[in-house]
Write an enzyme that holds these catalytic residues in place. Sequence first.
Site, PDB file in Angstrom:
ATOM      1  N   LEU A  55       0.820  -1.219   0.000  1.00 57.28           N
ATOM      2  CA  LEU A  55       0.000   0.000   0.000  1.00 57.28           C
ATOM      3  C   LEU A  55       0.855   1.270   0.000  1.00 57.28           C
ATOM      4  O   LEU A  55       0.513   2.256  -0.658  1.00 57.28           O
ATOM      5  CB  LEU A  55      -0.939   0.032   1.210  1.00 57.28           C
ATOM      6  CG  LEU A  55      -2.226  -0.778   1.117  1.00 57.28           C
ATOM      7  CD1 LEU A  55      -3.220  -0.313   2.173  1.00 57.28           C
ATOM      8  CD2 LEU A  55      -2.880  -0.720  -0.252  1.00 57.28           C
ATOM      9  N   GLY A  56       1.974   1.252   0.731  1.00 55.08           N
ATOM     10  CA  GLY A  56       2.863   2.423   0.765  1.00 55.08           C
ATOM     11  C   GLY A  56       3.359   2.755  -0.636  1.00 55.08           C
ATOM     12  O   GLY A  56       3.378   3.918  -1.059  1.00 55.08           O
ATOM     13  N   ASN A 108      -4.679  -2.004   9.098  1.00 55.71           N
ATOM     14  CA  ASN A 108      -5.949  -2.697   9.242  1.00 55.71           C
ATOM     15  C   ASN A 108      -6.176  -3.020  10.729  1.00 55.71           C
ATOM     16  O   ASN A 108      -5.234  -3.043  11.515  1.00 55.71           O
ATOM     17  CB  ASN A 108      -5.901  -3.994   8.433  1.00 55.71           C
ATOM     18  CG  ASN A 108      -7.277  -4.467   8.046  1.00 55.71           C
ATOM     19  OD1 ASN A 108      -8.270  -3.743   8.220  1.00 55.71           O
ATOM     20  ND2 ASN A 108      -7.358  -5.673   7.520  1.00 55.71           N
ATOM     21  N   ARG A 113       3.004  -7.169  -3.764  1.00 56.88           N
ATOM     22  CA  ARG A 113       4.334  -7.019  -4.356  1.00 56.88           C
ATOM     23  C   ARG A 113       4.645  -8.256  -5.187  1.00 56.88           C
ATOM     24  O   ARG A 113       4.489  -9.365  -4.702  1.00 56.88           O
ATOM     25  CB  ARG A 113       5.380  -6.850  -3.255  1.00 56.88           C
ATOM     26  CG  ARG A 113       5.312  -5.471  -2.626  1.00 56.88           C
ATOM     27  CD  ARG A 113       6.329  -5.318  -1.546  1.00 56.88           C
ATOM     28  NE  ARG A 113       5.929  -6.037  -0.338  1.00 56.88           N
ATOM     29  CZ  ARG A 113       6.689  -6.140   0.739  1.00 56.88           C
ATOM     30  NH1 ARG A 113       7.883  -5.606   0.763  1.00 56.88           N
ATOM     31  NH2 ARG A 113       6.256  -6.782   1.805  1.00 56.88           N
ATOM     32  N   LYS A 171     -15.052  -2.525   9.818  1.00 62.98           N
ATOM     33  CA  LYS A 171     -14.114  -3.334   9.028  1.00 62.98           C
ATOM     34  C   LYS A 171     -13.560  -4.463   9.901  1.00 62.98           C
ATOM     35  O   LYS A 171     -13.413  -5.596   9.441  1.00 62.98           O
ATOM     36  CB  LYS A 171     -12.994  -2.430   8.500  1.00 62.98           C
ATOM     37  CG  LYS A 171     -11.923  -3.128   7.669  1.00 62.98           C
ATOM     38  CD  LYS A 171     -12.326  -3.199   6.228  1.00 62.98           C
ATOM     39  CE  LYS A 171     -11.449  -4.022   5.304  1.00 62.98           C
ATOM     40  NZ  LYS A 171     -10.033  -4.001   5.522  1.00 62.98           N
ATOM     41  N   ASN A 211     -13.886  -8.390   9.045  1.00 67.06           N
ATOM     42  CA  ASN A 211     -12.701  -9.242   8.983  1.00 67.06           C
ATOM     43  C   ASN A 211     -12.781 -10.386   9.994  1.00 67.06           C
ATOM     44  O   ASN A 211     -12.339 -11.503   9.710  1.00 67.06           O
ATOM     45  CB  ASN A 211     -11.425  -8.426   9.202  1.00 67.06           C
ATOM     46  CG  ASN A 211     -11.052  -7.555   8.010  1.00 67.06           C
ATOM     47  OD1 ASN A 211     -10.292  -6.611   8.124  1.00 67.06           O
ATOM     48  ND2 ASN A 211     -11.597  -7.858   6.836  1.00 67.06           N
ATOM     49  N   GLU A 234      -2.215 -10.506  11.204  1.00 64.06           N
ATOM     50  CA  GLU A 234      -2.507  -9.364  12.074  1.00 64.06           C
ATOM     51  C   GLU A 234      -3.539  -9.761  13.145  1.00 64.06           C
ATOM     52  O   GLU A 234      -4.313  -8.933  13.609  1.00 64.06           O
ATOM     53  CB  GLU A 234      -2.981  -8.175  11.229  1.00 64.06           C
ATOM     54  CG  GLU A 234      -1.882  -7.657  10.299  1.00 64.06           C
ATOM     55  CD  GLU A 234      -2.290  -6.462   9.436  1.00 64.06           C
ATOM     56  OE1 GLU A 234      -1.694  -5.384   9.542  1.00 64.06           O
ATOM     57  OE2 GLU A 234      -3.209  -6.637   8.623  1.00 64.06           O
TER      58      GLU A 234
HETATM   59  P1  NAD Z   1       3.406  -4.894   3.322  1.00 58.72           P
HETATM   60  O1  NAD Z   1       3.941  -5.988   4.182  1.00 58.72           O
HETATM   61  O2  NAD Z   1       3.328  -5.103   1.854  1.00 58.72           O
HETATM   62  O3  NAD Z   1       4.274  -3.574   3.552  1.00 58.72           O
HETATM   63  C1  NAD Z   1       4.695  -3.140   4.802  1.00 58.72           C
HETATM   64  C2  NAD Z   1       6.070  -2.541   4.634  1.00 58.72           C
HETATM   65  O4  NAD Z   1       6.462  -1.932   5.863  1.00 58.72           O
HETATM   66  C3  NAD Z   1       7.165  -3.568   4.291  1.00 58.72           C
HETATM   67  O5  NAD Z   1       7.894  -3.104   3.183  1.00 58.72           O
HETATM   68  C4  NAD Z   1       8.040  -3.585   5.543  1.00 58.72           C
HETATM   69  O6  NAD Z   1       9.407  -3.840   5.250  1.00 58.72           O
HETATM   70  C5  NAD Z   1       7.842  -2.167   6.029  1.00 58.72           C
HETATM   71  N1  NAD Z   1       8.203  -1.992   7.444  1.00 58.72           N
HETATM   72  C6  NAD Z   1       7.846  -2.758   8.502  1.00 58.72           C
HETATM   73  N2  NAD Z   1       8.398  -2.294   9.620  1.00 58.72           N
HETATM   74  C7  NAD Z   1       9.139  -1.209   9.276  1.00 58.72           C
HETATM   75  C8  NAD Z   1       9.976  -0.321   9.990  1.00 58.72           C
HETATM   76  N3  NAD Z   1      10.163  -0.465  11.308  1.00 58.72           N
HETATM   77  N4  NAD Z   1      10.587   0.686   9.322  1.00 58.72           N
HETATM   78  C9  NAD Z   1      10.412   0.806   7.985  1.00 58.72           C
HETATM   79  N5  NAD Z   1       9.628  -0.002   7.235  1.00 58.72           N
HETATM   80  C10 NAD Z   1       9.006  -1.009   7.888  1.00 58.72           C
HETATM   81  O7  NAD Z   1       1.991  -4.502   3.920  1.00 58.72           O
HETATM   82  P2  NAD Z   1       0.718  -3.928   3.149  1.00 58.72           P
HETATM   83  O8  NAD Z   1       0.052  -5.039   2.419  1.00 58.72           O
HETATM   84  O9  NAD Z   1       1.085  -2.703   2.413  1.00 58.72           O
HETATM   85  O10 NAD Z   1      -0.233  -3.598   4.384  1.00 58.72           O
HETATM   86  C11 NAD Z   1      -0.098  -2.454   5.184  1.00 58.72           C
HETATM   87  C12 NAD Z   1      -1.379  -2.341   6.007  1.00 58.72           C
HETATM   88  O11 NAD Z   1      -2.470  -2.084   5.091  1.00 58.72           O
HETATM   89  C13 NAD Z   1      -1.750  -3.629   6.740  1.00 58.72           C
HETATM   90  O12 NAD Z   1      -2.316  -3.334   7.974  1.00 58.72           O
HETATM   91  C14 NAD Z   1      -2.770  -4.286   5.822  1.00 58.72           C
HETATM   92  O13 NAD Z   1      -3.672  -5.130   6.497  1.00 58.72           O
HETATM   93  C15 NAD Z   1      -3.483  -3.063   5.266  1.00 58.72           C
HETATM   94  N6  NAD Z   1      -4.137  -3.300   3.969  1.00 58.72           N
HETATM   95  C16 NAD Z   1      -3.436  -3.845   2.944  1.00 58.72           C
HETATM   96  C17 NAD Z   1      -4.076  -4.014   1.717  1.00 58.72           C
HETATM   97  C18 NAD Z   1      -3.346  -4.611   0.528  1.00 58.72           C
HETATM   98  O14 NAD Z   1      -4.003  -4.885  -0.491  1.00 58.72           O
HETATM   99  N7  NAD Z   1      -2.049  -4.809   0.565  1.00 58.72           N
HETATM  100  C19 NAD Z   1      -5.423  -3.636   1.561  1.00 58.72           C
HETATM  101  C20 NAD Z   1      -6.099  -3.059   2.647  1.00 58.72           C
HETATM  102  C21 NAD Z   1      -5.436  -2.897   3.851  1.00 58.72           C
HETATM  103  O1  KPL Z   2     -10.922  -7.282   3.870  1.00 57.57           O
HETATM  104  C1  KPL Z   2     -11.023  -8.450   3.578  1.00 57.57           C
HETATM  105  C2  KPL Z   2      -9.815  -9.296   3.748  1.00 57.57           C
HETATM  106  O2  KPL Z   2      -9.663 -10.307   3.083  1.00 57.57           O
HETATM  107  O3  KPL Z   2      -8.979  -8.889   4.588  1.00 57.57           O
HETATM  108  C3  KPL Z   2     -12.344  -9.010   3.127  1.00 57.57           C
HETATM  109  C4  KPL Z   2     -12.335  -9.251   1.643  1.00 57.57           C
HETATM  110  C5  KPL Z   2     -13.441  -8.024   3.458  1.00 57.57           C
HETATM  111  C6  KPL Z   2     -12.665 -10.275   3.841  1.00 57.57           C
HETATM  112  O4  KPL Z   2     -12.787 -10.068   5.203  1.00 57.57           O
END
Ligand code: NAD
Ligand code: KPL
Length: 303
Positions: free
Chosen positions: A11-12, A103, A131, A182, A186, A262
């Site tokens: 996401l970042g 999340n 990724r 949410k 979840n 998580e």
């Molecule tokens: P990710 O694991 O892809 O990315 C997290 C990044 O943070 C990694 O690159 C990791 O190296 C970095 N990181 C961790 N600790 C660190 C530190 N101390 N200093 C610097 N960098 C650090 O995670 P994501 O999928 O992007 O998810 C981030 C949040 O968003 C989570 O809570 C996830 O549940 C939520 N989220 C993700 C998605 C998705 O599609 N990926 C969708 C909705 C919500």
């Molecule tokens: O957010 C979700 C997840 O997979 O983390 C959905 C699709 C809503 C299922 O809880």
Amino acid sequence: MSWHVLGVGSLGSLWATRLFRAGVPVQLILRSPQRLAAYRQAGGLTLVEQGQSQLYAIAASDLDDPAPIARLLLACKAYDAAEAIAAVAHRLAPGAEVILLQNGLGSQDEVARQLPGRRCLPASSTEGAFRDGDWRVVFAGQGHTWLGDPSGGSSPAWLSDLQRSHIPHTWSPDILARLWRKLALNCAINPLTVLHGCRNGELLRHRDEVDALCTELVQLLLGNGQAEAARDLHDDVWRVIEATAANYSSMYQDVASGRRTEISYLLGYACAAAEHAALQLPHLKAVHQRLLGHLDRHGLPRY
Ligand code: NAD
Ligand code: KPL
């Protein structure tokens, strides 16, 4: 004023690349000089969208950079948020704003406790990204992001940066209700997909279990002053299950890939909140215990 992004994962990277290509000043913060060197070697972040890859040479520094930070997007996992923010807290300028993309619930408070006097703005996103290599992110699912201020402050002027970057968003006057809702979705879906080893849609075969969890999650929300988040929860859970029937939940994917989940910020938080409110929620508690056992058997952390 520049955005800083800490947590350059799925996401970042999705946020950073869209801000950058819209001409919004943005800088990445990488966790070590080694990661910075590797990033420079790659020449930037690559965003893959509808099969097309584009490289964006976004400026980056590591944690030792002393430059002040006025606006930070914290985009790591919930379990990393407190430690990540501790490493940059001293760089946050007076009046700095921190957007929290985690999340679940719990990590937002852990971060806010470390940042007295700074504005922490939790966000909840339905966008999907993953990724497919180092410094590469695939934009996998269109979605929306809600942001807000639990203290009730007004919407920030920089939302125009998100508009300009085509990051779909809404300023939410009750962001906590969104986060609770949410969390409940979840908790109703993700653990059961892990325990039954199934896609979201296959939960139709476990209707009684889903319904029992929904009933208790409504009690949990009401017991925590979240009546709005509790409204029509059952229907919404089944709507989401249908809409995402072919998908594997994020927790299923984490477990299947041997990644830490998580859980502490989802079911763990829910069970602790139930206990705090003196609520007896046996189904929720049992699913939490079964999930912990499952994680143990797969050698994954139970926190
Ligand atoms: P990710 O694991 O892809 O990315 C997290 C990044 O943070 C990694 O690159 C990791 O190296 C970095 N990181 C961790 N600790 C660190 C530190 N101390 N200093 C610097 N960098 C650090 O995670 P994501 O999928 O992007 O998810 C981030 C949040 O968003 C989570 O809570 C996830 O549940 C939520 N989220 C993700 C998605 C998705 O599609 N990926 C969708 C909705 C919500
Ligand atoms: O957010 C979700 C997840 O997979 O983390 C959905 C699709 C809503 C299922 O809880």
